[in-house]
Write an enzyme that holds these catalytic residues in place. Sequence first.
Site, PDB file in Angstrom:
ATOM      1  N   PHE A  42     -17.134  -9.579 -14.524  1.00 25.54           N
ATOM      2  CA  PHE A  42     -15.922 -10.361 -14.721  1.00 25.54           C
ATOM      3  C   PHE A  42     -14.808  -9.354 -15.012  1.00 25.54           C
ATOM      4  O   PHE A  42     -14.751  -8.773 -16.089  1.00 25.54           O
ATOM      5  CB  PHE A  42     -16.072 -11.335 -15.892  1.00 25.54           C
ATOM      6  CG  PHE A  42     -16.894 -12.551 -15.565  1.00 25.54           C
ATOM      7  CD1 PHE A  42     -17.102 -12.951 -14.267  1.00 25.54           C
ATOM      8  CD2 PHE A  42     -17.466 -13.294 -16.584  1.00 25.54           C
ATOM      9  CE1 PHE A  42     -17.842 -14.094 -13.966  1.00 25.54           C
ATOM     10  CE2 PHE A  42     -18.223 -14.440 -16.297  1.00 25.54           C
ATOM     11  CZ  PHE A  42     -18.411 -14.834 -14.986  1.00 25.54           C
TER      12      PHE A  42
ATOM     13  N   TYR B 270     -15.377 -17.188  -6.469  1.00 21.93           N
ATOM     14  CA  TYR B 270     -14.375 -17.531  -7.484  1.00 21.93           C
ATOM     15  C   TYR B 270     -13.063 -17.910  -6.814  1.00 21.93           C
ATOM     16  O   TYR B 270     -12.863 -17.712  -5.607  1.00 21.93           O
ATOM     17  CB  TYR B 270     -14.146 -16.347  -8.431  1.00 21.93           C
ATOM     18  CG  TYR B 270     -13.801 -15.048  -7.723  1.00 21.93           C
ATOM     19  CD1 TYR B 270     -12.519 -14.799  -7.241  1.00 21.93           C
ATOM     20  CD2 TYR B 270     -14.772 -14.066  -7.528  1.00 21.93           C
ATOM     21  CE1 TYR B 270     -12.215 -13.623  -6.583  1.00 21.93           C
ATOM     22  CE2 TYR B 270     -14.486 -12.879  -6.873  1.00 21.93           C
ATOM     23  CZ  TYR B 270     -13.202 -12.670  -6.399  1.00 21.93           C
ATOM     24  OH  TYR B 270     -12.906 -11.496  -5.737  1.00 21.93           O
TER      25      TYR B 270
ATOM     26  N   GLU C 238      -8.938  -6.568   4.583  1.00 23.51           N
ATOM     27  CA  GLU C 238      -8.244  -7.680   3.937  1.00 23.51           C
ATOM     28  C   GLU C 238      -7.585  -8.603   4.957  1.00 23.51           C
ATOM     29  O   GLU C 238      -7.538  -9.824   4.760  1.00 23.51           O
ATOM     30  CB  GLU C 238      -7.224  -7.141   2.934  1.00 23.51           C
ATOM     31  CG  GLU C 238      -7.899  -6.566   1.696  1.00 23.51           C
ATOM     32  CD  GLU C 238      -7.001  -5.643   0.885  1.00 23.51           C
ATOM     33  OE1 GLU C 238      -5.760  -5.715   1.039  1.00 23.51           O
ATOM     34  OE2 GLU C 238      -7.543  -4.841   0.096  1.00 23.51           O
TER      35      GLU C 238
ATOM     36  N   GLN D   9      -9.084 -14.703 -12.261  1.00 22.13           N
ATOM     37  CA  GLN D   9     -10.118 -15.162 -11.341  1.00 22.13           C
ATOM     38  C   GLN D   9     -11.246 -15.825 -12.134  1.00 22.13           C
ATOM     39  O   GLN D   9     -11.758 -15.239 -13.091  1.00 22.13           O
ATOM     40  CB  GLN D   9     -10.635 -13.969 -10.525  1.00 22.13           C
ATOM     41  CG  GLN D   9      -9.571 -13.481  -9.556  1.00 22.13           C
ATOM     42  CD  GLN D   9      -9.718 -12.038  -9.128  1.00 22.13           C
ATOM     43  OE1 GLN D   9     -10.307 -11.231  -9.834  1.00 22.13           O
ATOM     44  NE2 GLN D   9      -9.173 -11.698  -7.977  1.00 22.13           N
TER      45      GLN D   9
ATOM     46  N   GLY E 143     -23.568 -15.910 -22.090  1.00 24.88           N
ATOM     47  CA  GLY E 143     -22.269 -16.499 -22.380  1.00 24.88           C
ATOM     48  C   GLY E 143     -21.696 -17.234 -21.188  1.00 24.88           C
ATOM     49  O   GLY E 143     -22.380 -17.981 -20.491  1.00 24.88           O
ATOM     50  N   VAL E 144     -20.408 -16.978 -20.901  1.00 23.88           N
ATOM     51  CA  VAL E 144     -19.736 -17.662 -19.800  1.00 23.88           C
ATOM     52  C   VAL E 144     -20.184 -17.114 -18.445  1.00 23.88           C
ATOM     53  O   VAL E 144     -19.804 -17.652 -17.399  1.00 23.88           O
ATOM     54  CB  VAL E 144     -18.204 -17.547 -19.966  1.00 23.88           C
ATOM     55  CG1 VAL E 144     -17.704 -16.148 -19.599  1.00 23.88           C
ATOM     56  CG2 VAL E 144     -17.473 -18.641 -19.177  1.00 23.88           C
TER      57      VAL E 144
ATOM     58  N   SER F 241     -14.966 -18.062 -11.752  1.00 21.95           N
ATOM     59  CA  SER F 241     -16.055 -18.477 -10.869  1.00 21.95           C
ATOM     60  C   SER F 241     -16.069 -19.992 -10.703  1.00 21.95           C
ATOM     61  O   SER F 241     -15.773 -20.742 -11.645  1.00 21.95           O
ATOM     62  CB  SER F 241     -17.404 -18.034 -11.449  1.00 21.95           C
ATOM     63  OG  SER F 241     -17.492 -16.629 -11.505  1.00 21.95           O
TER      64      SER F 241
ATOM     65  N   PRO G 170     -12.510  -5.774 -13.660  1.00 27.14           N
ATOM     66  CA  PRO G 170     -12.734  -4.551 -12.898  1.00 27.14           C
ATOM     67  C   PRO G 170     -14.182  -4.078 -13.000  1.00 27.14           C
ATOM     68  O   PRO G 170     -14.838  -4.272 -14.020  1.00 27.14           O
ATOM     69  CB  PRO G 170     -11.790  -3.539 -13.555  1.00 27.14           C
ATOM     70  CG  PRO G 170     -10.747  -4.368 -14.221  1.00 27.14           C
ATOM     71  CD  PRO G 170     -11.437  -5.621 -14.659  1.00 27.14           C
TER      72      PRO G 170
ATOM     73  N   TYR H 222       0.802  -1.228   0.000  1.00 27.12           N
ATOM     74  CA  TYR H 222       0.000   0.000   0.000  1.00 27.12           C
ATOM     75  C   TYR H 222       0.838   1.283   0.000  1.00 27.12           C
ATOM     76  O   TYR H 222       0.503   2.239  -0.706  1.00 27.12           O
ATOM     77  CB  TYR H 222      -1.007  -0.027   1.156  1.00 27.12           C
ATOM     78  CG  TYR H 222      -2.262  -0.788   0.806  1.00 27.12           C
ATOM     79  CD1 TYR H 222      -3.325  -0.167   0.175  1.00 27.12           C
ATOM     80  CD2 TYR H 222      -2.364  -2.150   1.074  1.00 27.12           C
ATOM     81  CE1 TYR H 222      -4.474  -0.872  -0.172  1.00 27.12           C
ATOM     82  CE2 TYR H 222      -3.500  -2.863   0.730  1.00 27.12           C
ATOM     83  CZ  TYR H 222      -4.555  -2.219   0.111  1.00 27.12           C
ATOM     84  OH  TYR H 222      -5.689  -2.928  -0.237  1.00 27.12           O
TER      85      TYR H 222
END
Length: 405
Positions: free
Chosen positions: A398, A190, A137, A207, A276-277, A209, A400, A95
């Site tokens: 899927f 995911y 986090e 990433q 789609g996916v 799913s 950003p 950071y």
Amino acid sequence: MLSEHTIGIIKSTVPVLEVHGVAITKRFYQMLFSNHPELLNVFNHINQKQGKQPTALANVVYAAAANIDQLEKIIPVVKQIAHKHRSLGITADQYPIVGKNLLAAIKDVLGDAATDDIIQAWAEAYGVIAQVFIDVEAEMYEAAENAEGGWRGFRSFVVTRKVQESDAITSFYLVPEDGKAISGFLPGQYVTVKANIPGQSYTHMRQYSLSDKPGLPYYRISVKREDDSEVKPGGIVSQYLHHQVSEGDVLDITAPAGGFTLNLEDARPVVLISGGVGLTPMISMLNTIVEQAPERKVSFIHAARNSRAHAMKQAVEELAKTNSNVTVQWCYSQPTEEDRLQQSFDKEGYITADWLKGIVPNKDAAYYFCGPIPFMRQVHQSLHGIGVPQADIHYEFFGPKGSLD
């Protein structure tokens, strides 16, 4: 705590960020990767080239500035990003690096307009905002590691099965190489796959799913192969998985993450809409409902070009045949002649408000959708068009975060 003076300065920069935010974040990433090329092992290069990541970051910076005096308002956004950071292995010591380069980018883009007072105020504000992320986090890392079957960082999994689901989508069944238990997950979450691809200078992380229900001895991801085109480059990792990874090979993945999850405590009907996916998290939700809430009515609506591009169709139709609470609807934008002859779809064209109005059980339901951004915009608009409250609408990008406006 920030002083009233600092808060006032940050608030005064909000109009500037609205105009110059993306320019600042683009310059930030240029500086970051120039000064710290090792971070290219973490970030998605394609999202950088397409401008998705700078735009997403600009939106977060703008939201943080606008709400600097009440940061609790952006906690939902923080948690969504924190899930991705945890799954990528972002650490607290990174950071300050980000902060240093972000301040340098602000100064570089705004020039003399970025006075010493503004830079100092943003340095203080960044420290507070960064600490919010670090704290959230840290809790996520601890929860992932301490869960039954959980772990921190990456863990090696063996590809035990590789199944072609459509012309472009293939499923990979993953079992831990160490033979130990794996952590549960919430339908919709995911995992991150770390790929060390021959000939590539950097590690690539993506990433994907989880496309089956929790509680199984394996994880399943279903990956669309992104081919090269004149419009955009192909997917480096998706092509690697499709063309180079075979059964018996090992992939390193993180513990499941993500905030786009099915609410199992809501007993109302649920409508799952995918394009789609984007069906991958929806399949996980559907399979979970069938097993855990067999009385809950679920409408599964999927849009594809045609049957050749339609993954897992037979599996979903089998569920509908054997479970009276499940109904399915298919929407094909470019059906083949065989599709027409076999009447293998319910609507030609695209999902519309009028069509949804005729096939969903009622407005009092939970709606989840996922797919390409143009598809998601159309679905979002259609749901509003039939009067679905925003509180009942849930979706996942899927990559950003983008805008559905």
